[in-house]
Every structure is written in structure tokens, then in C-alpha cells.
Design a protein around this motif. Structure first.
Motif, mmCIF file in Angstrom:
data_model
loop_
_atom_site.group_PDB
_atom_site.id
_atom_site.type_symbol
_atom_site.label_atom_id
_atom_site.label_comp_id
_atom_site.label_asym_id
_atom_site.label_seq_id
_atom_site.Cartn_x
_atom_site.Cartn_y
_atom_site.Cartn_z
ATOM 1 N N CYS A 174 0.849 -1.185 0.000
ATOM 2 C CA CYS A 174 0.000 0.000 0.000
ATOM 3 C C CYS A 174 0.881 1.229 0.000
ATOM 4 O O CYS A 174 2.042 1.189 0.431
ATOM 5 C CB CYS A 174 -0.903 0.028 1.236
ATOM 6 N N LYS A 175 0.316 2.324 -0.492
ATOM 7 C CA LYS A 175 1.033 3.586 -0.424
ATOM 8 C C LYS A 175 0.963 4.113 1.005
ATOM 9 O O LYS A 175 0.090 3.746 1.777
ATOM 10 C CB LYS A 175 0.423 4.586 -1.403
ATOM 11 N N GLY A 176 1.864 4.973 1.350
ATOM 12 C CA GLY A 176 1.882 5.532 2.693
ATOM 13 C C GLY A 176 2.581 6.883 2.668
ATOM 14 O O GLY A 176 3.041 7.331 1.609
ATOM 15 N N PRO A 177 2.660 7.537 3.823
ATOM 16 C CA PRO A 177 2.195 7.086 5.130
ATOM 17 C C PRO A 177 0.694 7.291 5.303
ATOM 18 O O PRO A 177 0.056 7.950 4.496
ATOM 19 C CB PRO A 177 2.981 7.967 6.101
ATOM 20 N N VAL A 178 0.168 6.720 6.382
ATOM 21 C CA VAL A 178 -1.256 6.805 6.647
ATOM 22 C C VAL A 178 -1.492 6.822 8.150
ATOM 23 O O VAL A 178 -0.708 6.247 8.918
ATOM 24 C CB VAL A 178 -1.999 5.623 5.990
ATOM 25 N N ARG A 179 -2.556 7.504 8.566
ATOM 26 C CA ARG A 179 -3.026 7.419 9.957
ATOM 27 C C ARG A 179 -4.284 6.576 9.932
ATOM 28 O O ARG A 179 -5.255 6.913 9.238
ATOM 29 C CB ARG A 179 -3.340 8.812 10.518
ATOM 30 N N LEU A 180 -4.274 5.483 10.669
ATOM 31 C CA LEU A 180 -5.368 4.521 10.606
ATOM 32 C C LEU A 180 -5.728 4.013 11.994
ATOM 33 O O LEU A 180 -4.850 3.602 12.764
ATOM 34 C CB LEU A 180 -4.985 3.354 9.697
ATOM 35 N N LEU A 181 -7.024 4.053 12.296
ATOM 36 C CA LEU A 181 -7.567 3.526 13.548
ATOM 37 C C LEU A 181 -8.448 2.329 13.217
ATOM 38 O O LEU A 181 -9.531 2.490 12.654
ATOM 39 C CB LEU A 181 -8.388 4.597 14.272
ATOM 40 N N GLN A 182 -7.979 1.123 13.556
ATOM 41 C CA GLN A 182 -8.734 -0.110 13.302
ATOM 42 C C GLN A 182 -9.447 -0.523 14.582
ATOM 43 O O GLN A 182 -8.806 -0.833 15.585
ATOM 44 C CB GLN A 182 -7.786 -1.220 12.853
ATOM 45 N N VAL A 183 -10.781 -0.528 14.553
ATOM 46 C CA VAL A 183 -11.588 -0.961 15.701
ATOM 47 C C VAL A 183 -12.330 -2.227 15.300
ATOM 48 O O VAL A 183 -12.934 -2.282 14.216
ATOM 49 C CB VAL A 183 -12.573 0.145 16.131
ATOM 50 N N HIS A 184 -12.302 -3.237 16.167
ATOM 51 C CA HIS A 184 -12.898 -4.522 15.797
ATOM 52 C C HIS A 184 -13.380 -5.254 17.050
ATOM 53 O O HIS A 184 -12.737 -5.197 18.097
ATOM 54 C CB HIS A 184 -11.862 -5.392 15.084
ATOM 55 N N GLY A 185 -14.498 -5.942 16.919
ATOM 56 C CA GLY A 185 -15.029 -6.735 18.015
ATOM 57 C C GLY A 185 -14.331 -8.084 18.113
ATOM 58 O O GLY A 185 -14.203 -8.794 17.103
ATOM 59 N N TRP A 186 -13.906 -8.428 19.307
ATOM 60 C CA TRP A 186 -13.204 -9.692 19.522
ATOM 61 C C TRP A 186 -14.078 -10.889 19.159
ATOM 62 O O TRP A 186 -13.583 -11.913 18.692
ATOM 63 C CB TRP A 186 -12.770 -9.779 20.980
ATOM 64 N N ARG A 187 -15.393 -10.757 19.333
ATOM 65 C CA ARG A 187 -16.321 -11.869 19.077
ATOM 66 C C ARG A 187 -17.098 -11.687 17.767
ATOM 67 O O ARG A 187 -18.159 -12.284 17.590
ATOM 68 C CB ARG A 187 -17.293 -12.001 20.257
ATOM 69 N N LEU A 236 -8.642 -3.475 24.494
ATOM 70 C CA LEU A 236 -7.246 -3.817 24.255
ATOM 71 C C LEU A 236 -6.734 -2.890 23.155
ATOM 72 O O LEU A 236 -7.321 -2.827 22.070
ATOM 73 C CB LEU A 236 -7.113 -5.270 23.808
ATOM 74 N N ARG A 237 -5.636 -2.200 23.439
ATOM 75 C CA ARG A 237 -5.164 -1.184 22.505
ATOM 76 C C ARG A 237 -3.692 -1.407 22.162
ATOM 77 O O ARG A 237 -2.876 -1.707 23.040
ATOM 78 C CB ARG A 237 -5.359 0.225 23.077
ATOM 79 N N ARG A 238 -3.378 -1.240 20.873
ATOM 80 C CA ARG A 238 -2.006 -1.292 20.386
ATOM 81 C C ARG A 238 -1.797 -0.074 19.491
ATOM 82 O O ARG A 238 -2.677 0.326 18.745
ATOM 83 C CB ARG A 238 -1.739 -2.569 19.582
ATOM 84 N N ARG A 239 -0.589 0.487 19.546
ATOM 85 C CA ARG A 239 -0.292 1.686 18.760
ATOM 86 C C ARG A 239 1.109 1.588 18.181
ATOM 87 O O ARG A 239 2.056 1.215 18.879
ATOM 88 C CB ARG A 239 -0.420 2.935 19.637
ATOM 89 N N TRP A 240 1.203 1.897 16.886
ATOM 90 C CA TRP A 240 2.492 1.939 16.206
ATOM 91 C C TRP A 240 2.730 3.364 15.706
ATOM 92 O O TRP A 240 1.981 3.869 14.867
ATOM 93 C CB TRP A 240 2.514 0.992 15.010
ATOM 94 N N ASP A 249 -3.368 2.484 14.909
ATOM 95 C CA ASP A 249 -3.922 2.078 16.202
ATOM 96 C C ASP A 249 -4.879 0.922 15.988
ATOM 97 O O ASP A 249 -5.715 0.945 15.075
ATOM 98 C CB ASP A 249 -4.670 3.237 16.852
ATOM 99 N N LEU A 250 -4.764 -0.084 16.833
ATOM 100 C CA LEU A 250 -5.692 -1.210 16.864
ATOM 101 C C LEU A 250 -6.411 -1.201 18.200
ATOM 102 O O LEU A 250 -5.771 -1.179 19.258
ATOM 103 C CB LEU A 250 -4.941 -2.532 16.689
ATOM 104 N N VAL A 251 -7.746 -1.196 18.151
ATOM 105 C CA VAL A 251 -8.570 -1.230 19.362
ATOM 106 C C VAL A 251 -9.516 -2.414 19.251
ATOM 107 O O VAL A 251 -10.333 -2.471 18.322
ATOM 108 C CB VAL A 251 -9.363 0.077 19.553
ATOM 109 N N LEU A 252 -9.406 -3.358 20.181
ATOM 110 C CA LEU A 252 -10.287 -4.512 20.216
ATOM 111 C C LEU A 252 -11.244 -4.372 21.392
ATOM 112 O O LEU A 252 -10.822 -4.059 22.513
ATOM 113 C CB LEU A 252 -9.481 -5.801 20.361
ATOM 114 N N PHE A 253 -12.537 -4.597 21.127
ATOM 115 C CA PHE A 253 -13.528 -4.529 22.194
ATOM 116 C C PHE A 253 -14.233 -5.879 22.321
ATOM 117 O O PHE A 253 -14.272 -6.667 21.371
ATOM 118 C CB PHE A 253 -14.541 -3.409 21.942
ATOM 119 N N ASP A 254 -14.786 -6.139 23.485
ATOM 120 C CA ASP A 254 -15.444 -7.418 23.757
ATOM 121 C C ASP A 254 -16.875 -7.348 23.230
ATOM 122 O O ASP A 254 -17.819 -7.055 23.952
ATOM 123 C CB ASP A 254 -15.442 -7.711 25.253
#
Length: 278
Positions: A174-187, A236-240, A249-254
Motif C-alpha cells: 500500500c502507499k503511505g504514510p497513513v493514519r489509521l484507527l482499526q476498531v474490531h469486536g473480539w467476538r 485492548l489497545r495497540r499503537r504503532w 492504532d488497533l482497538v479490540l472490544f469485547d
């Protein structure tokens, strides 16, 4: 403060919908026409000059009108000073449910050109920002967010997909750079984190973590290890952090396949945490 343009083509309705001023264009209340499609817009009650924009893409079978009926989403964003733009997707095959043209389903309309036309039209009619912009979306809308960010990262200042990633075969680069917030349900069982096969093997949703690897490479990250990792407020949060304008940013919710409670505030905090100068 910049004044909104007047005239029948840009009349602002006196009605209040979801606590925000819903604007309409022409005779169709709440609907505005741009090149190759329509959109809906909700304006903040306290207008910044110009108001930053969150363009939110509906899921498969949804509509822009439905997005504006999501009270928590609209009030959460307009209350923070954002204008919310909800474009209309296109019917698959001309008669099917509305969706977007991404990955294996690219057909007809150039979605990137359509989104650019909508941003320009809204800026002209309502004085909204054409620089401080976030492209967000849910499910099929989130798939579209990923693909546009991949091909044209400069189209928006930031990207915020919820419950969606790439499809297989995913882009090699992919081209870059990019600011991206990925939010996803664990279930999430509709768009699982690890992906799933659909249509008797014809299509395959991709793995979210594999997609994040593509994004780290696009952003020039030197390590797969996140800059920060924490658990807060049930998330649960991760950031690069990989350089100017290169943040993931990756944000996982229950939860399952849904827009999580408080997403509007979460996204606004994230976007405002590192203002983009363009």
C-alpha cells in the motif's frame, strides 16, 4: 466564521435530527447530489471555521440515511464539532443491496472520485473543511476505507474502519504514510478477525492482523512490536508510531459485529491527539 452559502440549492433545514442540524439541498429534504451520487450531512450545532468532517460509509445493504439515524454516532460527533457526511453506496448489479466498490467487488463508479466530489460539494455548500477529514465506515464501509487508504492515502487526513479489513488476496503493498484507527469486536462472527470464506469459496475476507502488517510496511515501521500496548476501559489497545503522519492504532472490544458504544468519542480523541498539518 465562514457563512454558509444561501439559495434553494443549499437550504439548511430548520428541523433538528439526532441533535444536529441536518442540511438538505434542493427539493429533496436531507439529500444532496454530487457528481455520480448522493449524500446526507449533519452539521455541528457549534460550527468551527471550518468544521472538520467525518465521512461515514454505511455497511452492506445500508444507506446514508440510516447512518444519520444513528443518534449516538451523530450526536457524539456533531457534539465535538464535526460535520458528519453519509454518502449513498451503489446497488450491486443495479438492483441489489447498496454497497461499495472495493477489492473483488470493484465495478462501475470510481468511489475515490465520488468521495472527493462529495467533500468538494459539501465544502462549497456548507463551508466544511476539505483538509481536516476522516474517512470512516462500518463492515462493507470499513472494507472500502481500507482500500481507498491503500491506493490514495492523501485523499483524507485519517482513516477509521470498524469491523472490516482487506479481502484475499489482499494488496501486497500500500502507499503511505497513513493514519489509521482499526476498531474490531473480539467476538465478531460476521467479519471475524481471522477472516472467513464466502460464496462457496469464491471470496475470502482477509485476516485483520495480516492487513496490519501491510500497513506497518507502508508506514515504514521498523518493528512489528507496537510502540504502546495497554488495556483500558475494557479495550485492548495497540499503537504503532512510525514517523510523521504514519500512525496505526488497533482497538479490540469485547463484542460482535457492531459499532461499539462510545466509538464517536474514541475516534475524535484519537484524531485530535495528533493534529495533521496539511
Amino acid at each position: 466564521m465562514k457563512l454558509w452559502k444561501t439559495g434553494a440549492a443549499a437550504a439548511v433545514l430548520s428541523a433538528v435530527w439526532s441533535g444536529a442540524a441536518v442540511a438538505g439541498c434542493g427539493a429533496a429534504a436531507g439529500v444532496c447530489e454530487a457528481a455520480d451520487g448522493a449524500y446526507h450531512i449533519a452539521l455541528p450545532t457549534a460550527v468551527k471555521d471550518p468544521a472538520p468532517v467525518v465521512m461515514f460509509l454505511h455497511g452492506y445493504g445500508g444507506s446514508g440515511a440510516q447512518v444519520l439515524r444513528n443518534t449516538a454516532l451523530i450526536e457524539g460527533l456533531t457534539g465535538r464539532g464535526y460535520a458528519v457526511i453519509a454518502p449513498e453506496g451503489r446497488s450491486r448489479g443495479g438492483t441489489g443491496p447498496q454497497s461499495w466498490g472495493f477489492g473483488p467487488f470493484t465495478e462501475g463508479r470510481d468511489e475515490g472520485a465520488f468521495f472527493a466530489a462529495v467533500l468538494a460539494d459539501a465544502a462549497d455548500r456548507f463551508g466544511t473543511s476539505s483538509a481536516q477529514t476522516v474517512l470512516a465506515g462500518f463492515s462493507a464501509g470499513a472494507f472500502m476505507v481500507h482500500y481507498l487508504a491503500c491506493s490514495d492515502p492523501a485523499a483524507f487526513a485519517a482513516y477509521a474502519p470498524v469491523s472490516g479489513a482487506f479481502w484475499r488476496p489482499q494488496p501486497e503493498t500500500c502507499k503511505g504514510p497513513v493514519r489509521l484507527l482499526q476498531v474490531h469486536g473480539w467476538r465478531d462472527g460476521v467479519v471475524p478477525l481471522e477472516g472467513r470464506i464466502l460464496g462457496g469459496g469464491r471470496w475470502e475476507q482477509g485476516d485483520v492482523f495480516a492487513g496490519l502488517e501491510v500497513w506497518r510496511e507502508a508506514n515504514g515501521c521498523t518493528s512489528h512490536a507496537p510502540t504502546t500496548a495497554l488495556r483500558k476501559d475494557g479495550l485492548l489497545r495497540r499503537r504503532w508510531d512510525c514517523g510523521p503522519g504514519a500512525r496505526i492504532d488497533l482497538v479490540l472490544f469485547d463484542g460482535g459485529h457492531t459499532l461499539p458504544k462510545g466509538w464517536a468519542g474514541l475516534m475524535a480523541d484519537w484524531f485530535e491527539d495528533e493534529p495533521v498539518v496539511r
